[in-house]
Write an enzyme that holds these catalytic residues in place. Structure first.
Site, mmCIF file in Angstrom:
data_model
loop_
_atom_site.group_PDB
_atom_site.id
_atom_site.type_symbol
_atom_site.label_atom_id
_atom_site.label_comp_id
_atom_site.label_asym_id
_atom_site.label_seq_id
_atom_site.Cartn_x
_atom_site.Cartn_y
_atom_site.Cartn_z
ATOM 1 N N ASN A 92 0.732 -1.089 0.263
ATOM 2 C CA ASN A 92 -0.224 -0.114 -0.042
ATOM 3 C C ASN A 92 1.268 1.325 -0.244
ATOM 4 O OD1 ASN A 92 0.058 -1.166 2.838
ATOM 5 N ND2 ASN A 92 -1.008 0.607 3.219
ATOM 6 N N ASP A 93 0.448 2.325 1.005
ATOM 7 C CA ASP A 93 1.190 3.665 1.230
ATOM 8 C C ASP A 93 2.902 3.297 0.502
ATOM 9 O OD1 ASP A 93 -0.992 3.260 2.416
ATOM 10 O OD2 ASP A 93 0.028 4.394 4.241
ATOM 11 N N SER A 115 3.336 4.544 7.997
ATOM 12 C CA SER A 115 3.933 5.281 7.279
ATOM 13 C C SER A 115 4.720 5.983 7.938
ATOM 14 C CB SER A 115 2.177 5.823 6.393
ATOM 15 O OG SER A 115 1.860 4.505 5.368
HETATM 16 C C1 FRU Z 1 -3.540 4.531 4.707
HETATM 17 C C2 FRU Z 1 -2.848 3.557 5.801
HETATM 18 C C3 FRU Z 1 -1.711 4.445 7.341
HETATM 19 C C4 FRU Z 1 -1.220 3.389 7.632
HETATM 20 C C5 FRU Z 1 -1.112 2.376 6.085
HETATM 21 C C6 FRU Z 1 -0.811 0.896 7.080
HETATM 22 O O1 FRU Z 1 -3.663 3.757 3.344
HETATM 23 O O2 FRU Z 1 -3.881 3.383 6.469
HETATM 24 O O3 FRU Z 1 -2.935 5.451 8.327
HETATM 25 O O4 FRU Z 1 -0.380 3.961 8.403
HETATM 26 O O5 FRU Z 1 -2.007 2.642 5.576
HETATM 27 O O6 FRU Z 1 -0.414 0.201 6.456
#
Ligand code: FRU
Length: 452
Positions: free
Chosen positions: A23-24, A81
């Site tokens: 993800n991020d 993140s």
């Molecule tokens: C956003 C999020 C962040 C977090 C991360 C966990 O997509 O929920 O807030 O740090 O992904 O994977």
């Protein structure tokens, strides 16, 4: 683990992990001619799970080399993140033998969420955790995460913005180790939607009309039905302690599509470059991509632009100006699956990409002067999630009247659209069972084409 993909949906220009879930974007920094991209990574499954930081490097933001995992869960929790800071003055004191330390700040998600730090002396390949972690303990909040550190031009030193439930909190430090709270930012519901949870805030100065304007971006989770999660921006000032929205400022979408979230900007570049996770938290784990899940957006260069509706954030894909300028008039036949289109029009007009199996995606400007992308017939393949059927058509008013230009990058399973100099952008995933073969225009518009 998900079943094999019905066909290869891996985009060519957009970053994807070698396999498994991503993800991020995290810890984006540029130094010594190399762009680093860390990312939220679950190395054991194609769905979200215990978060690590994956890592890749690139010379041009398009060709990436995968590196070993940079951060693994520790006794304080998994690694959520965060950001990177090149401590060139060695204020942290972690530097050795003239080598500046690279610091990363991230959320440890364990018993609760807290902010931690680690440093690298080998250019970001390996990290040592700070013995004083966490640098910020939890103030009693379930959601308290995603630190982003930036230079503080008012007080000197550094500030950190952290998302804290339904707002952002600000902290200040001179040595990057000890942090003192300086303020909170919770714009009024008129200025920004009242989201359930703020995530991944970022804040940066931009030059506008000879002055400095600060831009706050934040990704927002809405738990109720009828709102999709999205990324917004507000313009304002930073007084050294907190962010103050401009008088009358109303948040706008950074991207009006369904698949653009948790974006963050680079440390160390002259231009302000934004990369986001190009997926939607509502159905991200259900997309039919098989061995991997998740991709990054194209790198976008940001600037502020005066429009008839006031100053707006504008974006264009990094390094692609010439490709769009040199695009050639075209006969409508799509030969590859990765290409750019420049569409020029006036009044209402649309372009449809379609295959021989009745699958198509249509985008353009409608009679009400709204820009839109309609992916409702884009594929016979359905993403297996109740949110998917509700998220098929995105539509927003233009900030301009009259002639328009839409730049499009299509890359196998994603369409990124930039209208009116990128003041309206849309990112949408598409999973056609067979490649689109034709581009058909309607209304008063011309298409120019470039293979990528
Ligand atoms: C956003 C999020 C962040 C977090 C991360 C966990 O997509 O929920 O807030 O740090 O992904 O994977």
């Amino acid at each position: 683990m998900s079943s094999p993909a019905p066909r290869n949906f891996r985009p060519k220009l957009h970053f994807t992990p070698p396999s498994m879930w991503m993800n991020d974007p995290n810890g984006l920094f540029y130094a010594d001619g190399t762009y680093h991209l860390y990312y939220q990574y679950n190395p054991d499954d194609t769905i979200w799970g215990p978060m690590h930081w994956g890592h890749a490097v690139s010379k041009d933001l398009y060709h990436w080399e995968h590196c070993p995992i940079a951060m693994e869960p520790d006794e304080l929790g998994t690694i959520f993140s965060g950001c990177a800071v090149l401590d060139s003055k060695n204020v942290s004191g972690f530097g050795k033998n003239g080598c500046s330390p690279l610091l990363i700040f991230y959320t440890n998600d364990g018993k609760c969420e807290c902010q931690s730090m680690a440093y690298s002396l080998d250019g970001g390949m390996t990290f040592t955790r700070y013995s004083g972690n966490p640098v910020l303990g939890n103030p009693g909040l379930k959601d308290y995460r995603d630190p982003k550190v930036f230079r503080n031009p008012v007080r000197g030193g550094y500030s950190m913005i952290v998302s804290a439930h339904d707002r952002a909190m600000f902290y200040h430090s001179t040595d990057l180790k000890h942090w003192e709270k300086t303020g909170e930012c919770k714009p009024t519901p008129k200025q920004i939607h009242n989201a359930d949870v703020w995530e991944c805030p970022d804040i940066f100065p931009m030059e506008f009309g000879g002055k400095t304007v600060w831009v706050l971006v934040v990704s927002m989770i809405f738990l109720g039905e009828g709102h999709e999660n999205h990324m917004l921006y507000l313009t304002g000032t930073f007084d050294g302690d907190t962010f103050l929205p401009d008088e009358g400022a109303i948040a706008e979408r950074v991207d009006c599509g369904f698949d653009y979230y948790a974006g963050s900007t680079y440390w160390g570049t002259d231009e302000r470059i934004l990369i986001a996770w190009e997926n939607c938290p509502d159905y991200a784990g259900q997309v039919p991509t098989g061995e991997y899940c998740g991709q990054m957006s194209l790198p976008r260069v940001l600037h502020l632009q005066e429009t008839p509706a006031g100053k707006k954030l504008a974006a264009h894909p990094f390094g692609m100006e010439k490709i769009f300028e040199d695009a050639k008039p075209f006969d409508g036949c799509l030969t590859g699956e990765t290409f750019a289109l420049r569409i020029s029009g006036e009044g209402s007009g649309s372009v449809t990409l379609e295959n021989d199996f009745g699958e198509r995606v249509t985008f353009g400007v409608d009679e009400e002067n709204h820009v839109y992308v309609d992916r409702s017939a884009s594929s016979a393949l359905q993403v297996n999630n109740p949110s998917w059927p509700l998220m098929q058509k995105s539509c927003q008013p233009r900030f301009y009247h009259g002639r328009w230009t839409i730049d499009v990058v299509f890359d196998v399973s994603v369409l990124e659209l930039y209208c009116d100099d990128g003041t309206r952008c849309f990112s949408n995933l598409l999973f056609p069972t067979h490649p689109y073969k034709r581009a058909v225009s309607k209304g008063n518009c011309q298409i120019a084409f470039a293979a990528l």
